[in-house]
Enzyme design. Structure first.
Site, PDB file in Angstrom:
ATOM      1  CG  ASP A 277       2.726   3.875  -3.888  1.00 22.56           C
ATOM      2  OD1 ASP A 277       1.875   3.250  -3.820  1.00 22.56           O
ATOM      3  OD2 ASP A 277       2.649   5.327  -3.431  1.00 22.56           O
TER       4      ASP A 277
ATOM      5  CG  HIS B 161      -4.428   0.578  -8.359  1.00 23.22           C
ATOM      6  ND1 HIS B 161      -5.839   0.746  -7.900  1.00 23.22           N
ATOM      7  CD2 HIS B 161      -3.903   1.375  -7.311  1.00 23.22           C
ATOM      8  CE1 HIS B 161      -6.165   1.296  -6.989  1.00 23.22           C
ATOM      9  NE2 HIS B 161      -5.020   1.959  -6.685  1.00 23.22           N
TER      10      HIS B 161
ATOM     11  CG  HIS C 277      -2.109   0.946   1.092  1.00 24.01           C
ATOM     12  ND1 HIS C 277      -2.467   1.754   0.221  1.00 24.01           N
ATOM     13  CD2 HIS C 277      -2.878   1.061   2.034  1.00 24.01           C
ATOM     14  CE1 HIS C 277      -3.445   2.372   0.680  1.00 24.01           C
ATOM     15  NE2 HIS C 277      -3.826   2.132   1.800  1.00 24.01           N
TER      16      HIS C 277
HETATM   17  C1  SDX Z   1      -1.591   2.030  -3.362  1.00 18.70           C
HETATM   18  O1  SDX Z   1      -6.226   0.623  -3.423  1.00 18.70           O
HETATM   19  C2  SDX Z   1      -5.876   1.853  -3.455  1.00 18.70           C
HETATM   20  O2  SDX Z   1      -6.385   2.801  -3.911  1.00 18.70           O
HETATM   21  C3  SDX Z   1      -4.417   2.000  -2.972  1.00 18.70           C
HETATM   22  C4  SDX Z   1      -3.958   3.603  -3.510  1.00 18.70           C
HETATM   23  C5  SDX Z   1      -4.306   4.506  -2.820  1.00 18.70           C
HETATM   24  O3  SDX Z   1      -4.024   5.563  -3.322  1.00 18.70           O
HETATM   25  O4  SDX Z   1      -4.730   4.402  -1.733  1.00 18.70           O
HETATM   26  O5  SDX Z   1      -3.764   3.522  -4.961  1.00 18.70           O
HETATM   27  C6  SDX Z   1      -2.162   3.265  -3.081  1.00 18.70           C
HETATM   28  O6  SDX Z   1      -1.459   1.171  -2.474  1.00 18.70           O
HETATM   29  C7  SDX Z   1      -1.057   1.655  -4.627  1.00 18.70           C
HETATM   30  C8  SDX Z   1      -0.420   0.316  -4.783  1.00 18.70           C
HETATM   31  C9  SDX Z   1       0.881   0.303  -4.356  1.00 18.70           C
HETATM   32  N1  SDX Z   1       1.525  -1.017  -4.334  1.00 18.70           N
HETATM   33  C10 SDX Z   1       2.433  -1.595  -4.940  1.00 18.70           C
HETATM   34  O7  SDX Z   1       2.829  -0.711  -5.917  1.00 18.70           O
HETATM   35  C11 SDX Z   1       2.906  -2.802  -4.955  1.00 18.70           C
HETATM   36  C12 SDX Z   1       3.012  -3.789  -6.056  1.00 18.70           C
HETATM   37  N2  SDX Z   1       1.441  -3.928  -6.400  1.00 18.70           N
HETATM   38  C13 SDX Z   1       0.746  -5.395  -6.142  1.00 18.70           C
HETATM   39  O8  SDX Z   1       1.251  -5.694  -4.993  1.00 18.70           O
HETATM   40  C14 SDX Z   1      -0.375  -5.125  -6.650  1.00 18.70           C
HETATM   41  O9  SDX Z   1      -0.663  -4.731  -7.895  1.00 18.70           O
HETATM   42  C15 SDX Z   1      -1.626  -4.717  -5.798  1.00 18.70           C
HETATM   43  C16 SDX Z   1      -1.505  -4.951  -4.282  1.00 18.70           C
HETATM   44  C17 SDX Z   1      -1.448  -3.133  -5.847  1.00 18.70           C
HETATM   45  C18 SDX Z   1      -2.870  -5.078  -6.349  1.00 18.70           C
HETATM   46  O10 SDX Z   1      -2.945  -6.212  -5.982  1.00 18.70           O
HETATM   47  P1  SDX Z   1      -4.343  -7.194  -6.339  1.00 18.70           P
HETATM   48  O11 SDX Z   1      -5.354  -6.159  -6.826  1.00 18.70           O
HETATM   49  O12 SDX Z   1      -4.504  -7.941  -5.319  1.00 18.70           O
HETATM   50  O13 SDX Z   1      -3.871  -8.063  -7.743  1.00 18.70           O
HETATM   51  P2  SDX Z   1      -3.267  -9.262  -7.599  1.00 18.70           P
HETATM   52  O14 SDX Z   1      -2.550  -9.524  -6.611  1.00 18.70           O
HETATM   53  O15 SDX Z   1      -4.746 -10.277  -7.690  1.00 18.70           O
HETATM   54  O16 SDX Z   1      -2.548  -9.441  -8.975  1.00 18.70           O
HETATM   55  C19 SDX Z   1      -3.226  -9.960 -10.147  1.00 18.70           C
HETATM   56  C20 SDX Z   1      -2.080 -10.651 -11.082  1.00 18.70           C
HETATM   57  C21 SDX Z   1      -1.334 -11.694 -10.111  1.00 18.70           C
HETATM   58  O17 SDX Z   1      -0.752 -12.665 -10.979  1.00 18.70           O
HETATM   59  P3  SDX Z   1      -1.560 -14.059 -11.341  1.00 18.70           P
HETATM   60  O18 SDX Z   1      -1.556 -14.624 -10.141  1.00 18.70           O
HETATM   61  O19 SDX Z   1      -2.573 -13.691 -12.107  1.00 18.70           O
HETATM   62  O20 SDX Z   1      -0.653 -14.706 -12.352  1.00 18.70           O
HETATM   63  O21 SDX Z   1      -1.149  -9.581 -11.002  1.00 18.70           O
HETATM   64  C22 SDX Z   1       0.071 -10.005 -10.693  1.00 18.70           C
HETATM   65  C23 SDX Z   1      -0.275 -11.051  -9.586  1.00 18.70           C
HETATM   66  O22 SDX Z   1       1.051 -11.614  -9.281  1.00 18.70           O
HETATM   67  N3  SDX Z   1       0.634  -8.830 -10.209  1.00 18.70           N
HETATM   68  C24 SDX Z   1       1.847  -8.335 -10.289  1.00 18.70           C
HETATM   69  C25 SDX Z   1       1.868  -7.185  -9.658  1.00 18.70           C
HETATM   70  N4  SDX Z   1       0.681  -6.886  -9.269  1.00 18.70           N
HETATM   71  C26 SDX Z   1      -0.082  -7.778  -9.522  1.00 18.70           C
HETATM   72  N5  SDX Z   1       3.025  -8.936 -10.743  1.00 18.70           N
HETATM   73  C27 SDX Z   1       4.218  -8.274 -10.641  1.00 18.70           C
HETATM   74  N6  SDX Z   1       4.217  -7.070 -10.092  1.00 18.70           N
HETATM   75  C28 SDX Z   1       3.203  -6.696  -9.460  1.00 18.70           C
HETATM   76  N7  SDX Z   1       3.370  -5.089  -9.033  1.00 18.70           N
END
Ligand code: SDX
Length: 443
Positions: free
Chosen positions: A364, A308, A269
């Site tokens: 981010d 996201h 997050h």
């Molecule tokens: C913020 O919610 C908000 O509004 C948050 C925010 C705000 O203003 O409050 O916008 C701020 O928190 C932004 C997000 C910051 N976090 C990151 O940058 C960390 C990296 N991102 C991931 O951890 C992820 O994308 C999330 C947590 C942000 C979202 O995750 P989801 O929606 O639970 O998606 P998921 O984990 O189910 O992913 C779907 C697929 C998966 O692959 P498969 O299992 O289908 O093979 O996408 C892949 C994930 O492995 N994936 C990624 C990835 N994010 C998702 N693969 C590589 N790198 C990534 N960053």
């Protein structure tokens, strides 16, 4: 005229049920409790770990269209606010629901500035942390402690009390954040200078040294203010959900804000902006980018700052942050990490692994590059997220308190544990079988 409803057939009984589709395209989950095999049956329950498809509230504050990459605060596009507004005015809009006129803006600014000081005891409290304490941990603890200084905050159903706590928290977060930074640097605290803007005062409390009056660089002050606008609210994200859920027990808003800060601290997050920089520094140069992409595609690493839950398109905030970076570089000099970030983005936006998963840069991805160029240590980056998000948290919290449909948050569960079993004397027991989820003392 088609009916605004769904019809469900329970194939176990052949019975049909019709449930209304309400505004926003939602069906109340409680309707599924009507679907029973016999009158004593609990009925059906919906199951949605991490609430990927479950609305927890009705809100008027922030609108996001994740597919179109649209973000609006109270109906105003983020692009217009970032270009024409300032953080304090945007905070007024988020909290009050309308843009202020001159009179109301000046009163709001006076009210916030009245609350930039903190009780002197807080300094002693903060000095109890280790020298290398992470400022988000310090902020979480200190905001929780503030609840002990303002017992009146427990009157959450009193409008004036809610308004007073909102001003206090928006006004004091920068002061506490700057104090944590100064403590980590072994520098004396700098008291608020209310002659400066909200963001200018924050920069003064951070960076003022021996000069009599700190003069913020106008480009850096504006850039940070734009970043504050971009981070002010984002509907039901993890930390706002924490704010609403903890607040639903009718605890004071300082305690709920401490919970929200704790949620924001997480690397998935608000902690992501710090992790992005660590990732870029680990990559070290543009030539190493393909190696990192390979690790990400193998599932070994996450591409921090990408992806996201809601945006399945480019995060509109990331576009503005990226543009703001170059304005900051005009003053600070270019942060070389941006070249690595740009190469990561270029490759990711062409690669099917990311395209198929709709992974784009989020807010981010570029923000840490700016913060680092401005001289902030990485550990301060999530703190720079928490400061502006306080206005969003307080607006969401107040909306929850006023919402007649809301009550204490208490999700159900699907129990998958042991069936009924009875206690036996220790002498008669076999060696306990180690379940895969048990933490065995042998590891
Ligand atoms: C913020 O919610 C908000 O509004 C948050 C925010 C705000 O203003 O409050 O916008 C701020 O928190 C932004 C997000 C910051 N976090 C990151 O940058 C960390 C990296 N991102 C991931 O951890 C992820 O994308 C999330 C947590 C942000 C979202 O995750 P989801 O929606 O639970 O998606 P998921 O984990 O189910 O992913 C779907 C697929 C998966 O692959 P498969 O299992 O289908 O093979 O996408 C892949 C994930 O492995 N994936 C990624 C990835 N994010 C998702 N693969 C590589 N790198 C990534 N960053």
């Amino acid at each position: 005229m088609p009916k605004n409803s769904i019809t469900v057939i329970d194939n176990r009984t052949g019975k049909q049920y019709e449930f209304p589709i309400e505004e926003g395209g939602v069906v109340r989950a409680t309707h599924f409790r009507e679907i029973k095999t016999d009158p004593g049956d609990f009925g059906l329950m919906t199951y949605d770990p991490a609430f990927t498809n479950t609305a927890s509230c009705r809100s008027k504050i922030t609108f996001i269209d994740g597919d179109q990459g649209i973000l609006r605060y109270r109906g105003y596009p983020i692009e217009e606010l970032a270009e024409k507004s300032n953080y304090l005015e945007t905070a007024y809009l988020i909290v009050k629901g309308e843009l202020p006129d001159v009179k109301h803006y000046e009163a709001w600014e006076r009210n916030i500035k009245t609350h930039t000081m903190v009780h002197e005891n807080i300094k002693k409290f903060m000095e109890g942390f280790r020298y290398d304490a992470h400022p988000m941990g310090m902020l979480c603890g200190t905001i929780g402690a503030l609840s002990t200084f303002y017992p009146d905050a427990k009157n959450i159903f009193d409008l004036e009390s809610r308004r007073l706590q909102t001003r206090r928290l928006i006004g004091k977060l920068p002061t506490l954040a700057a104090a944590a930074y100064r403590l980590s640097r072994g520098l004396p605290y700098v008291y608020p200078d209310n002659d400066l803007s909200f963001t200018g005062n924050f920069l003064s409390m951070l960076f003022k040294m021996t000069e009599l009056k700190y003069k913020p660089d106008p480009v850096l002050e504006r850039a940070l203010d734009v970043l504050f606008i971009l981070h002010a609210d984002h509907e039901q994200n993890c930390s706002t959900n924490a704010m609403r859920s903890v607040g639903s027990s009718q605890v004071d808003p300082y305690s709920a804000t401490a919970a929200a800060i704790a949620a924001l601290y997480g690397p998935l997050h608000g902690g992501a902006n710090e992790q992005v920089i660590r990732m870029l520094m680990e990559i070290g140069s543009v030539k190493n980018v393909p190696e990192m992409i390979k690790k990400v595609k193998s599932g070994e690493r996450l591409l921090m700052g990408f992806g996201h839950r809601v945006y399945k398109n480019y995060d509109p905030r990331a576009k503005i942050v990226k543009r703001t970076a170059y304005e900051v570089f005009e003053v600070t000099g270019k942060n070389p990490l941006i070249d690595i970030a740009l190469e990561l983005e270029r490759i990711a936006l062409e690669d099917d692994y990311f395209v198929s998963r709709k992974l784009y840069p989020n807010v981010d991805f570029y923000s840490g590059i700016i913060y680092q160029a401005m001289g902030f240590p990485m550990t301060m980056f999530p703190v720079l997220f928490a400061i502006p998000r306080t206005s969003g948290w307080m607006a969401q919290w107040a909306e929850m308190v006023r919402d007649p449909e809301q009550k204490i948050a208490r999700p159900r569960q699907v129990y998958i544990g042991e069936k009924l079993r009875h206690y036996t004397p220790i002498e008669t027991r076999p060696e306990p079988k180690m379940r895969e989820d048990a933490v065995s003392d042998s590891i």
